[in-house]
Motif scaffolding. Structure first.
Motif, short mmCIF file in Angstrom:
data_model
loop_
_atom_site.label_atom_id
_atom_site.label_comp_id
_atom_site.label_asym_id
_atom_site.label_seq_id
_atom_site.Cartn_x
_atom_site.Cartn_y
_atom_site.Cartn_z
N ALA A 146 0.84 -1.21 0.00
CA ALA A 146 0.00 0.00 0.00
C ALA A 146 0.87 1.26 0.00
O ALA A 146 0.57 2.22 -0.70
N THR A 147 1.95 1.26 0.78
CA THR A 147 2.86 2.41 0.80
C THR A 147 3.47 2.62 -0.57
O THR A 147 3.54 3.75 -1.06
N LEU A 148 3.92 1.55 -1.20
CA LEU A 148 4.51 1.67 -2.53
C LEU A 148 3.48 2.23 -3.52
O LEU A 148 3.81 3.06 -4.36
N SER A 149 2.23 1.79 -3.39
CA SER A 149 1.18 2.29 -4.25
C SER A 149 0.92 3.77 -4.00
O SER A 149 0.82 4.57 -4.94
N TYR A 150 0.81 4.16 -2.71
CA TYR A 150 0.62 5.57 -2.37
C TYR A 150 1.74 6.43 -2.95
O TYR A 150 1.50 7.49 -3.51
#
Length: 172
Positions: A146-150
């Motif tokens: 999720a962090t990488l996506s954000y």
């Protein structure tokens, strides 16, 4: 009327100082609040809207209305983010579709409407926990999918804004 007055006061009477971005999170739909925001911010040359959806068709129906609203009021659409797009198990790293995109999700909708899909954010229980503690999820879980996506979504928004700002400067 009271909500519109509150929006007006929030946007005009608050000294925000120098801002790179002002992000306003609104509920789904195309209510009077959306129209008030666009009207009150119209003179500030809004860069555009980021529209967030989930993969389910009921959410996509609301988002299509919001996209039509943006077109009618000539509000540029930076792109769409699909939230709750799968779940990556923190232990085994397998991905599951908790909310399967029965009609193709945001990706298919964006293709059909010629709008950029900025990214897909998977469900991560740590996001809610970080928010409850008032902590940055991006700092607490730097390697989370999720962090990488954000981070990818933020980068794409920044690139859009830089390109839009550059084009405005050229036209002056």
């Amino acid at each position: 009327p009271s909500v519109s007055g509150l929006i007006k006061q929030f946007l005009r009477d608050v000294d925000w100082g120098e801002l790179d971005y002002l992000i306003v999170d609104t509920p789904p739909g195309t209510s009077d609040e959306h129209l008030s925001l666009v009207q009150f911010l119209g003179a500030t040359h809004i860069t555009g809207a980021v529209i967030v959806t989930t993969p389910q068709e009921i959410s996509l129906q609301d988002v299509r209305k919001e996209i039509n609203f943006c077109h009618k009021v000539k509000l540029p659409i930076i792109g769409v983010v699909e939230n709750m797009s799968g779940f990556v198990c923190p232990k085994c790293k397998n991905e599951s579709q908790i909310f399967p995109p029965t009609t193709g999700g945001a990706e298919k909708m964006c293709q059909n409407l010629n709008i950029s899909l900025l990214g897909k954010v998977p469900l991560d229980p740590q996001i809610g926990k970080s928010c409850d503690r008032g902590q940055s999820f991006l700092s607490e879980a730097p390697d989370s999918p999720a962090t990488l996506s954000y981070r990818n979504i933020i980068q794409r928004i920044q690139e859009y804004c830089e390109q839009h700002h550059f084009q405005e400067e050229k036209s002056i």
